[in-house]
Design a protein around this motif. Structure first.
Motif, PDB file in Angstrom:
ATOM      1  N   GLN A 160      22.801  50.783  47.884  1.00 23.25           N
ATOM      2  CA  GLN A 160      23.083  49.614  46.815  1.00 23.25           C
ATOM      3  C   GLN A 160      23.711  49.934  45.694  1.00 23.25           C
ATOM      4  OE1 GLN A 160      21.324  46.355  47.259  1.00 23.25           O
ATOM      5  NE2 GLN A 160      23.119  46.104  45.693  1.00 23.25           N
ATOM      6  N   GLN A 161      23.688  51.137  44.975  1.00 28.60           N
ATOM      7  CA  GLN A 161      24.378  51.508  43.911  1.00 28.60           C
ATOM      8  C   GLN A 161      25.965  51.766  44.139  1.00 28.60           C
ATOM      9  OE1 GLN A 161      23.769  51.912  40.649  1.00 28.60           O
ATOM     10  NE2 GLN A 161      21.471  51.424  40.811  1.00 28.60           N
ATOM     11  N   GLU A 164      27.235  48.216  43.837  1.00 28.34           N
ATOM     12  CA  GLU A 164      27.244  47.862  42.444  1.00 28.34           C
ATOM     13  C   GLU A 164      28.366  48.639  41.715  1.00 28.34           C
ATOM     14  OE1 GLU A 164      25.121  45.793  41.114  1.00 28.34           O
ATOM     15  OE2 GLU A 164      23.546  45.461  42.883  1.00 28.34           O
ATOM     16  N   ARG A 167      31.943  46.953  41.460  1.00 23.73           N
ATOM     17  CA  ARG A 167      32.146  45.899  40.589  1.00 23.73           C
ATOM     18  C   ARG A 167      32.472  44.648  41.078  1.00 23.73           C
ATOM     19  NH1 ARG A 167      35.101  49.318  35.876  1.00 23.73           N
ATOM     20  NH2 ARG A 167      33.582  51.019  35.377  1.00 23.73           N
ATOM     21  N   ARG A 169      30.842  41.390  42.974  1.00 26.59           N
ATOM     22  CA  ARG A 169      29.692  40.755  43.002  1.00 26.59           C
ATOM     23  C   ARG A 169      29.213  40.160  44.505  1.00 26.59           C
ATOM     24  NH1 ARG A 169      29.725  35.181  42.703  1.00 26.59           N
ATOM     25  NH2 ARG A 169      31.926  34.279  42.173  1.00 26.59           N
ATOM     26  N   ALA A 172      28.008  43.393  46.266  1.00 27.05           N
ATOM     27  CA  ALA A 172      26.813  43.881  45.641  1.00 27.05           C
ATOM     28  C   ALA A 172      25.638  42.921  46.206  1.00 27.05           C
ATOM     29  CB  ALA A 172      26.869  43.977  44.206  1.00 27.05           C
TER      30      ALA A 172
END
Length: 269
Positions: A160-161, A164, A167, A169, A172
C-alpha cells in the motif's frame, strides 16, 4: 480601494461534510473483511448487521452495494449478500490487475529515485523509502515473534505504501481495495492463513532495486512474488517446494464480528 478578489467568479464548490453513516458502515465492513471477522463465503445478514451497527437497513444496503461494486461482496438473487469467495479464475484475473497497479507504482517510485540521485539528493531517497523500510522491519519482528497475521499486515502495508509513494491517487485508491482482496484470497487458503518465510528477503530485494532506481528489477520481483502467491492460493498447496510458508492454523476458523453502534438514539438513514 478594490481588493484583487472582488468580482472574481469562483467555481462551484461542494460543501465540506463529515463522513456519513454510510461511509462509516462501509469502513466497518471493509475492516471486518480485512481482519478476517468476515471470511470468504460468510453471509452478511442485513437485519442482524444493521441492528448491531445501529443504522437503517437502507443505509447498510447502500454501504454494501459499494463493496459489491469493488468485488468484496457478492449478491446472490434470492439468497442475499456474501463475502466474495475467490475461485481460481477470479484469482488469476485479480493477480493480473494487481500486477498492473503495483508495477506502475514501482516504476514511478524508481523514476523518482533516479531523479533524486541525479541531483545529488541521496538523503531524500532515504526519506522517500523510509515507510517501506518501516514495513520491512515490522515483517521481520513479527515473524521472529511468530505473529503470522501481523507479518501479513506489514506485507500488505508495504505494498500500500508503494502505491502511496507514487503520488498517484488512482493507484493508491485501487490498492485500498487490492489489499483487502489479497487478504480474502489468503483467508480462502484451505491450509490456513500464511505468509512466505522469506518475505523479508523479498522485501529487501525490492527495496534495493527501488533504491537504485532500477524499475525493471523492481517489476520483475513483484511479478515473481505475486505469481507465486497466485499459484499457491489457486492450488491450495505449496506451489514451489523451495518456498516455505509460515501458517497460522487458528485463522482457519471464522467468528462473527460484533458491530459497533454507529447511530445515536437508534437507526438513522
Amino acid at each position: 480601494m478594490t481588493t484583487r478578489h472582488e468580482g472574481v467568479q469562483l467555481p462551484m464548490m461542494q460543501p465540506l461534510r463529515r463522513p456519513s453513516i454510510i461511509d462509516q458502515a462501509e469502513l466497518e465492513l471493509r475492516n471486518a473483511i480485512y481482519y478476517g471477522d468476515l471470511r470468504p463465503g460468510d453471509a452478511v445478514p442485513e437485519v442482524q448487521v444493521s441492528r448491531q451497527m445501529g443504522i437503517s437497513r437502507s443505509s447498510l444496503r447502500e454501504a454494501c452495494q459499494r463493496l459489491v461494486r469493488d468485488g468484496l461482496l457478492t449478491q446472490i438473487p434470492g439468497r442475499g449478500l456474501f463475502v466474495t469467495r475467490m475461485d481460481a479464475e477470479t484469482m488469476s484475473d485479480f493477480i493480473d490487475y494487481r500486477l498492473g497497479i503495483e508495477m506502475q507504482a514501482a516504476t514511478i517510485v524508481a523514476e523518482q529515485v533516479t531523479r533524486l540521485r541525479a541531483s545529488g539528493q541521496d538523503a531524500q531517497v532515504d526519506h522517500l523509502l523510509a515507510p517501506l523500510r518501516a514495513c520491512l522491519e515490522r515483517s521481520r519482528a513479527s515473524l521472529e515473534a511468530e505473529e503470522v497475521i501481523e507479518a501479513g499486515n506489514a506485507d500488505l502495508d508495504l505494498h500500500q505504501q508503494l502505491a502511496e509513494l507514487s503520488r498517484n491517487r488512482f493507484l493508491a485508491t485501487s490498492m485500498n481495495t487490492i489489499v483487502i482482496l489479497t487478504r480474502m484470497g489468503s483467508f480462502s487458503d484451505p491450509l490456513g492463513f500464511g505468509v512466505r518465510a522469506d518475505i523479508t528477503s523479498t522485501h529487501e530485494d525490492l527495496l534495493e532495486a527501488l533504491s537504485r532506481g532500477d524499475a525493471s528489477r523492481a517489476r520483475a520481483l513483484l511479478r515473481e512474488s505475486l505469481q507465486e502467491l497466485a499459484a499457491r492460493l489457486r492450488s491450495g498447496d505449496e506451489a514451489d517446494e523451495d518456498t516455505e510458508v509460515v501458517r497460522d492454523p487458528d485463522l482457519l476458523e471464522s467468528t462473527a464480528p460484533e458491530w459497533p453502534s454507529l447511530g445515536e438514539g437508534g437507526p438513522t438513514s
